[in-house]
Scaffold this active site. Structure first.
Site, short mmCIF file in Angstrom:
data_model
loop_
_atom_site.label_atom_id
_atom_site.label_comp_id
_atom_site.label_asym_id
_atom_site.label_seq_id
_atom_site.Cartn_x
_atom_site.Cartn_y
_atom_site.Cartn_z
N ARG A 77 0.79 -1.58 0.26
CA ARG A 77 0.07 -0.15 0.25
C ARG A 77 0.97 1.23 0.44
O ARG A 77 0.43 2.55 -0.79
CB ARG A 77 -1.19 -0.24 1.12
CG ARG A 77 -1.75 1.42 1.17
CD ARG A 77 -3.29 0.75 1.44
NE ARG A 77 -4.11 -0.29 1.55
CZ ARG A 77 -5.46 0.05 0.23
NH1 ARG A 77 -5.67 1.37 0.24
NH2 ARG A 77 -6.42 -0.98 0.28
N ARG B 289 -4.47 2.08 10.68
CA ARG B 289 -5.75 3.45 9.49
C ARG B 289 -3.98 4.27 8.83
O ARG B 289 -3.82 4.61 8.73
CB ARG B 289 -6.91 4.34 10.39
CG ARG B 289 -7.17 4.73 9.91
CD ARG B 289 -7.97 5.90 11.24
NE ARG B 289 -9.16 5.63 11.18
CZ ARG B 289 -10.09 6.61 11.62
NH1 ARG B 289 -10.11 7.02 13.38
NH2 ARG B 289 -11.42 7.29 11.67
N PHE C 219 -2.76 1.92 6.73
CA PHE C 219 -2.48 0.89 6.51
C PHE C 219 -0.70 0.43 5.72
O PHE C 219 -1.05 0.71 4.57
CB PHE C 219 -2.92 0.14 5.52
CG PHE C 219 -3.23 -1.80 5.12
CD1 PHE C 219 -3.17 -2.11 6.71
CD2 PHE C 219 -2.92 -2.59 4.20
CE1 PHE C 219 -3.10 -3.63 6.81
CE2 PHE C 219 -2.63 -3.57 4.46
CZ PHE C 219 -2.91 -4.52 5.49
N THR D 125 -5.96 -4.66 -1.20
CA THR D 125 -5.00 -4.79 -2.36
C THR D 125 -4.51 -6.33 -2.40
O THR D 125 -4.70 -6.65 -4.03
CB THR D 125 -3.49 -4.15 -2.52
OG1 THR D 125 -2.74 -4.98 -1.16
CG2 THR D 125 -3.71 -2.95 -1.60
N GLU E 140 -10.39 5.29 6.65
CA GLU E 140 -8.89 5.34 7.09
C GLU E 140 -9.10 7.01 6.33
O GLU E 140 -7.98 7.24 6.79
CB GLU E 140 -8.24 4.33 6.46
CG GLU E 140 -8.25 2.96 7.03
CD GLU E 140 -8.07 1.84 5.65
OE1 GLU E 140 -8.62 1.38 5.58
OE2 GLU E 140 -6.47 1.49 6.85
N1 MTE Z 1 -13.25 4.33 13.95
C1 MTE Z 1 -13.85 4.13 15.14
N2 MTE Z 1 -14.40 4.68 15.89
N3 MTE Z 1 -13.28 2.97 15.81
C2 MTE Z 1 -12.22 2.27 14.96
O1 MTE Z 1 -11.16 1.39 15.48
N4 MTE Z 1 -11.07 2.01 12.75
C3 MTE Z 1 -10.86 2.71 11.24
C4 MTE Z 1 -12.12 3.39 10.84
N5 MTE Z 1 -12.83 4.32 12.13
C5 MTE Z 1 -12.27 2.69 13.87
C6 MTE Z 1 -13.03 3.83 13.11
C7 MTE Z 1 -9.94 2.37 10.38
S1 MTE Z 1 -8.71 0.97 11.05
C8 MTE Z 1 -10.85 1.13 9.23
S2 MTE Z 1 -9.97 0.25 8.83
C9 MTE Z 1 -12.29 1.72 9.31
O2 MTE Z 1 -12.82 2.27 10.54
C10 MTE Z 1 -13.02 0.32 9.55
O3 MTE Z 1 -14.17 0.12 9.15
P1 MTE Z 1 -15.29 0.46 8.23
O4 MTE Z 1 -14.07 -0.45 6.86
O5 MTE Z 1 -16.31 0.26 8.06
O6 MTE Z 1 -15.18 1.78 7.70
N1 LUZ Z 2 -6.24 -4.52 5.29
C1 LUZ Z 2 -5.18 -5.80 3.99
C2 LUZ Z 2 -5.72 -3.55 5.16
O1 LUZ Z 2 -5.55 -7.00 4.75
N2 LUZ Z 2 -5.26 -5.17 3.08
C3 LUZ Z 2 -5.45 -3.87 2.33
O2 LUZ Z 2 -5.00 -3.76 1.71
C4 LUZ Z 2 -5.89 -3.05 3.49
N3 LUZ Z 2 -5.78 -1.95 3.45
C5 LUZ Z 2 -6.19 -0.69 4.38
C6 LUZ Z 2 -6.42 -1.75 5.84
N4 LUZ Z 2 -6.36 -2.74 5.49
MO1 MOS Z 3 -8.17 -0.36 9.09
S1 MOS Z 3 -5.88 -0.38 8.93
O1 MOS Z 3 -7.77 -1.01 7.48
O2 MOS Z 3 -8.14 -1.57 10.25
#
Ligand code: MTE
Ligand code: LUZ
Ligand code: MOS
Length: 765
Positions: free
Chosen positions: A310, A342, A344, A441, A693
């Protein structure tokens, strides 16, 4: 009736603030005979375990048993990618790694028992920095590479910038620390309640360590008190330990890390070392970029490889790079295994390209916003991995909207005026864009499943593969289900995520939770609605939903359906580095204004303006929360939060007292978030876009505003500066200390330039 698009509160908002919302560890009260687990942790960053005698722990009152390698009937390893994370290691790979566990009637008993376990170690030399890893050839992966064109163009460019940037990691600091409870059910199966983003993988790892098949293991996640990527794979080990304990004793076993243990034992955002050479035309266009990323992966592979991919995908951020060679390699060090966080790997790469662009702006005396704009992707442009940036014009739209609504030009002038009048403090202003690719990915992860049940009384249970971590997924899915069935939200209950409702799910990650699971729920609801419509047509009159459901039942129409979604048309070939890995891009931009104190390097953020593209938002209040939270979390990473390890590999910042988190006092006092209008995204559920993210990376505007303010100590204003051909650089995070030294450097350069000027003046006389 449309419920999607309405600014509903989070479905658990009341529970969050009253304490009524149930989390994994709350299950404790339901199991009077639960056992508590505590680890025996190693006092070395790298060592061989030469002997381990757990027996003395059993003499401690309240200790029930110990867990060592012999207690796992299966393979005692929780590694999600490679099997490189032994639960009972014979070689310690990071300071405080657990080598055995003790189960007690109380937590205190388990802790006292753990202190009695006798372990001897033979200390081994430890690799603790990226540079040491590079020097000793300590890597977890080969070199990954994405390239296009010919970077030899570098040598012909009007401006060439070579440099190195060190970027710090980040502690997730989810409010709910890692937790799991496992027990044996009445049929002999293993059940775990786990604070996990990936129940199906937690199920897989439990099955692995117990030598069972997946049908024998059920994992449930009712909700998480935050995860941020830290529970994408790193929840598994604790659930596995609880399961081994339950299997051995027949009693429920609870593992919950204290904050201090959680910080010491779990992986973080990867620290990066970035080396680059960039070539620019005199107009500030990027002509060529050679960039090499080295991440600190810690002791095991974890998700470090896709995270590095990524990074390679995001070293362009929102800019067209005609000639580029991006390489990345994951270093192996004797630290916790760094993991998803978040963004990644995207954030580190985007910080790097923005850093490079700002330096070029300073060196060429072109305003930083102008240089950025000139390099934007335009219609028809293709990324360095071969994906057309379909919605490239949205970058321009967002940029123009934000510049207007943030009053950018007038504030630029106001900042310059302030700086001309103040020597003790300087202000800085910066605007930065963000483009973030949406999809896992690894293409196969891009699927979602659902099971929707309608009961005869017209009420509905929705099961799907996603997990709730505070991000509002369940709120959005409830809205999707309500509209898809044509009923109000009160009829619909979202069930806790369970592997026995929807199998083989993906982690809720990559911001794709709603895209994947929401689409699967919509698919199930569509089928049910069609069946109900047929019944309604047959009835020949309008009836209430509950009557319709009863009529359907009496006609033997099935009132439950499975839904499924797979993201269409995505593919990527690692060998050639070509493909279309992303279903679409999420865009946004932010303007930040800061003020820096000359004497201390201390600073504060004065105002932040954001425009984010959320498509047709399903849940505007939820999305706003995601933008605000993501931004502040990114700002913390780039400014305050500094992970430090001492020379013995101990995490020196292992608590909230030494690891500084953003708090109310760091919230921008003036924080204006808005969304791109007329932004419907075709081919995504309800026209919405991922939001979890992308906003984190808008915080890069704070880092760049700080650079702008520091430069002002050199000469006034960066809008077109003359730093004597120099540019302002500092590593990340931009702590007050780093800013202090950057200010000192810039002032020294200015004073020596002035002295040279004075001398030149004198010689003319
Ligand atoms: N928001 C809150 N309140 N708590 C969390 O742990 N995780 C983040 C984001 N927002 C998170 C958050 C991350 S890393 C991701 S990948 C996405 O939420 C995952 O949820 P979604 O795919 O439903 O957006
Ligand atoms: N997790 C993963 C991720 O396994 N593949 C991804 O591409 C990715 N991208 C963002 C956050 N988590
Ligand atoms: Mo979020 S880093 O894709 O859990």
């Amino acid at each position: 009736m449309t419920i999607a698009g309405k600014p509903l509160p989070h479905e658990s908002a009341r529970g969050h603030v009253t304490g009524g919302a149930f989390y994994t560890d709350d299950l404790l009260a339901r199991f009077p005979n639960v056992l508590h687990a505590w680890p025996v942790t190693a006092p070395h960053a790298h060592a061989r375990v030469t002997s381990l005698d757990a027996a003395p722990a059993l003499e401690e009152p309240g200790v029930v048993t110990t867990l060592t390698a012999a207690d796992a009937p299966g393979e005692a390893d929780s590694g999600p990618s490679r099997h490189d994370e032994p639960l009972f290691p014979t070689e310690v790979m990071f300071h405080r790694q657990s080598v055995a566990w003790v189960l007690g009637e109380t937590l205190e008993a388990a802790q006292r028992g753990a202190a009695r376990v006798r372990v001897s170690y033979e200390a081994l030399p430890a690799i603790l920095t990226i540079q040491q890893a590079i020097d000793t050839g300590s890597f977890l992966t080969d070199t990954l590479r994405l390239a296009r064109g010919d970077v030899a163009a570098l040598d012909r460019s009007a401006l060439r910038i070579d440099g190195e940037l060190s970027i710090g990691g980040q502690e997730h600091f989810y409010l709910e620390t890692q937790a799991a409870i496992a027990w044996i059910d009445e049929t002999g199966g293993v059940v775990a309640q786990s604070s996990t983003q990936h129940p199906s993988q937690t199920q897989e790892i439990i099955a692995r360590v117990l030598g069972l098949t997946r049908k024998d293991v059920t994992v449930e996640c009712v909700r998480m008190g935050g995860a941020f990527g830290g529970k994408e794979v790193q929840a598994n080990a604790w659930a596995a330990v609880a399961a081994i304990g339950a299997w051995k004793t027949g009693r429920p076993v609870r593992v919950r890390l204290t904050r201090e243990l959680d910080m010491a034992l779990t992986g973080k955002r990867h620290p990066y070392l970035v080396r680059y050479s960039a070539g620019f035309s005199s107009a500030g266009l990027v002509e060529a970029l050679r960039i090499a990323f080295f991440s600190d992966g810690g002791f095991s592979l974890d998700l470090s490889e896709p995270i590095m991919w990524r990074s390679l995908f995001h070293c362009d951020n929102a800019y067209y790079l005609p000639n580029v060679e991006a390489t990345g390699r994951v270093c192996r060090t004797h630290k916790t295994s760094q993991t998803a966080f978040r963004g990644f790997g995207g954030p580190q790469a985007m910080v790097a390209i923005e850093d490079i662009l700002s330096q070029a702006a300073q060196r060429l005396s072109i305003p930083a916003d102008v240089i950025r704009e000139r390099n934007f992707y335009r219609e028809g442009h293709v990324t360095h991995y071969g994906q057309t940036v379909d919605d490239a014009p949205r970058i321009d739209r967002i940029w123009r909207q934000l510049k207007a609504t943030s009053d950018f030009d007038a504030r630029r002038a106001a900042v310059a005026a302030f700086n001309a009048q103040h020597d003790e403090a300087k202000r800085g202003l910066a605007i930065t864009p963000a483009k973030f690719g949406i999809s896992f990915t690894a293409s196969f992860y891009n699927q979602g499943g659902a099971l929707v049940l309608i009961y005869r009384d017209g009420t509905v249970q929705v099961n799907h593969g996603g997990t709730e971590m505070g991000q509002g997924l369940f709120t959005k899915i409830r809205q999707i289900a309500a509209d898809s069935l044509g009923v109000d939200a009160e009829r619909i209950r979202l069930m806790a995520t369970r592997t026995d409702k929807v199998p083989n799910t993906s982690a809720t990650a990559a911001s794709a939770g709603t895209d994947l699971n929401g689409a699967a729920v919509a698919d199930a609801c569509r089928q049910l609605r069609a069946r109900l419509d047929a019944v309604a047509a047959d009835l020949g009159k309008d009836v209430a939903f509950e009557e319709l459901c009863e009529a359907a039942y009496m006609r033997r129409v099935p009132l439950f359906a499975q839904g499924y979604y797979r993201t269409p048309d995505i593919h990527f070939d690692r060998a050639t580095g070509r493909g279309e890995p992303f279903h679409y891009f999420a865009f946004g931009a932010a303007v930040s204004e800061v003020e820096v104190d000359r004497f201390t390097g201390d600073y504060h953020v004065r105002r932040v303006d954001i425009v984010q593209d959320a498509g047709d938002s399903i849940s505007p209040v939820i999305d706003r929360g995601q933008v605000e939270g993501g931004f502040v979390q990114g700002m913390g990473w780039l400014t305050l939060e500094e992970l430090l390890w001492d020379e013995d590999g101990r995490l020196a910042t292992a608590g909230a007292s030494t690891y500084k988190l953003p708090s109310w006092s760091e919230m921008p006092p003036d924080f204006r978030v808005s969304f791109l209008q007329e932004a419907r995204q075709s081919n995504v559920v309800f026209g919405s876009k991922a939001i979890g993210e992308p906003p984190l990376m808008l915080a890069i505007s704070v880092r760049e505003a700080l650079r702008d303010a520091v430069a002002a100590f050199g000469n006034g204003d960066l809008g077109g500066n003359n730093l004597g051909g120099n540019s302002v650089t500092f590593d990340s995070p931009a702590t007050p200390e780093r800013i202090f030294f950057a200010v000192r450097q810039v002032r020294a350069e200015r004073l020596s330039a002035e002295a040279r000027g004075a001398k030149a003046d004198a010689s003319l006389r």
